[in-house]
Design a protein around this motif. Sequence first.
Motif, PDB file in Angstrom:
ATOM      1  N   LYS A 478       0.829  -1.214   0.000  1.00  0.00           N
ATOM      2  CA  LYS A 478       0.000   0.000   0.000  1.00  0.00           C
ATOM      3  C   LYS A 478       0.859   1.257   0.000  1.00  0.00           C
ATOM      4  N   GLN A 479       2.076   1.162   0.586  1.00  0.00           N
ATOM      5  CA  GLN A 479       2.982   2.307   0.621  1.00  0.00           C
ATOM      6  C   GLN A 479       3.891   2.358  -0.616  1.00  0.00           C
ATOM      7  N   TYR A 509      -3.691  -9.954  -3.750  1.00  0.00           N
ATOM      8  CA  TYR A 509      -5.006  -9.899  -4.378  1.00  0.00           C
ATOM      9  C   TYR A 509      -5.927  -8.936  -3.629  1.00  0.00           C
ATOM     10  N   GLU A 510      -5.862  -8.970  -2.294  1.00  0.00           N
ATOM     11  CA  GLU A 510      -6.763  -8.136  -1.485  1.00  0.00           C
ATOM     12  C   GLU A 510      -6.457  -6.649  -1.615  1.00  0.00           C
ATOM     13  N   VAL A 511      -5.198  -6.295  -1.831  1.00  0.00           N
ATOM     14  CA  VAL A 511      -4.846  -4.867  -1.961  1.00  0.00           C
ATOM     15  C   VAL A 511      -4.680  -4.459  -3.418  1.00  0.00           C
ATOM     16  N   ASN A 512      -5.066  -5.348  -4.338  1.00  0.00           N
ATOM     17  CA  ASN A 512      -5.015  -5.064  -5.777  1.00  0.00           C
ATOM     18  C   ASN A 512      -3.579  -4.751  -6.248  1.00  0.00           C
ATOM     19  N   ALA A 513      -2.611  -5.503  -5.736  1.00  0.00           N
ATOM     20  CA  ALA A 513      -1.215  -5.313  -6.133  1.00  0.00           C
ATOM     21  C   ALA A 513      -0.824  -6.356  -7.173  1.00  0.00           C
ATOM     22  N   TRP A 557      -2.069  -9.461 -12.866  1.00  0.00           N
ATOM     23  CA  TRP A 557      -2.928  -8.509 -12.153  1.00  0.00           C
ATOM     24  C   TRP A 557      -4.115  -9.216 -11.498  1.00  0.00           C
ATOM     25  N   PRO A 558      -4.445  -8.847 -10.279  1.00  0.00           N
ATOM     26  CA  PRO A 558      -5.604  -9.443  -9.597  1.00  0.00           C
ATOM     27  C   PRO A 558      -6.917  -9.245 -10.337  1.00  0.00           C
TER      28      PRO A 558
END
Length: 589
Positions: A478-479, A509-513, A557-558
Amino acid sequence: GETPPAPERVGPKHSHLESIVYDWPDLLRVLALSVLVAALGIWLAYQMPLAIRPVVLVLAWLAAMAALARFHCDSGGIVWRRGDLYARRWALRGGRAEGVAAVLRPVLAWVACEESQGELHPMLRDPAVLAKNRIVLIVFDGREAGVERGGSRTRDLPCAIHVPFRAGYYKEVVLHLGLSAALPTHRGRGIGSAIAINTALAFLTYITTSLVIADLSTSATGLHLSCDLAHDAYPNFRFCNRGPSGWHVDVAKFLFAKHRNDMGISRSAILDEQTFVVRGSKDGGDWDPVGDIAWAGPPPRRCLDFLRRNLRARDDLLRLFRVRVGGLVGRAILASSARARIAYVVVVLLMTSARLMVLAVLGRVDGMHSVALSTMFWLGIQVKVEGASESDLTPRGSGATAALWISNHFTLFDYTVLHMVSRQILACLVKHDISGEVPVLGPIASTFLFDFMGCVPYVRGSKGSGQEARQVIARQLKQHNPILVFPEGTGTECGPPLPFRRGALVCAYEVNAPVQPCTLWYSEPIGLAPESPTLAQLSEMVRRPMQCVARLGPLIWPADFEDANAFAAAVEDRVRRDFDEISRAAGCL
């Protein structure tokens, strides 16, 4: 070709061959030159400050001894002995080369015809051809009476020969290993070591520190040794071969244009510039992939398989590799001594750790990449990168974060390779007890990874530690900080990848990374088994040159998948598929 009649065996008479051992006027000139060099060195030494005087004296003494050694090795002196076997060596150049060649040729022709059952190599048909920049090594058996042929007599039985030649290539000194032959009764008696010494003495003969070695044969022992000796050997049955480099092709074309007859290949032979297989090299007959002059031990199965895959009857394989004096001596020491390998690895890694810590404090990412590259060089690991990272490009869609790097795992050096390949600082998920992995180096690696590189410790098998690690991974992504995870959870010795643990992939997957899949492949078993992480095992990596292939796949990509499980399965499948492709290209599957 010419088929000389069988020579008469003779007793210990006067040996015509030994009459060309030393040319006494030349010996006197060399002695005078050596004395002059030594005297000049002594005079210069006493003009220098006291601190460097011993260095100048030693250099002068070495130069004088080198001149004498060169004359001895190039004028028929004995250069190898094992039991009753001994070898004499001549370098044919200068005004008297053709006269020496006329004496040597009948003996060489007899040994060659005894081995090949009558077929004579083109270079042995004419003394004028033999005299052109050849080196002649003849191995004698002191227990058996000599031979007489064409006016040339030997006191002892000539049982093996080696006749390399220098090619007329102007950019570098190119030595073709030429013709080697041994009597059937003397094969497998360690004669290969005499041939190795003869080749190494070419550094002294041609006064050079670097040689390009060429050979045209179907011998698995020769292919095995060249691949164990040099990084840039081509073709290399241990490496993932994607084609020769430019200098390989230049030298190969030159040899075919200028030295086709010297190499003894047919006029209709064709060089495959991609594989270096010479189609139709022989005028007839089959080939023996094991080779006639045996070295220590049989060649590896992969070596034999490589030859059988690529060669047909009447074909030969052209091999090229570059060797330097320092590298040759160092490689010989490391291959023969386990203690030397351990000491060498410890010194290299201690110096690397110190340099990386300084650069980490200064925040010099570019410097850290160069240190990683130099470490791989000194450890003898050639890193080959395939594909390109997309993680530094503009992310697809709004809200996307930095990439999660995923790779299969062998050893701690994987981190060094991926740090160099990624061109950025990668934090990594690392087991907390890494300091106990290797004596001395383990605590240093632990300090560097956790205190300077921001790596994340975790306790293997602990649910609480795993949950905390997943939170750190999510926070880092996220950072916009890339992070590296080895989802197998442990290292393997040589692959294939173990089943992935999917916790980190679920986080991505949960943070769309996006995930940057990376597949590592090593030409040798470099990994440390979890039950035996010893320094001695770690040092085995420097026994021979090694290749590491790092293949970077496209970002995954997720958003392209319905759920986290499908996303994780796609990443694992990509790494496995790439590993299988690299292994297949290297002939391991």
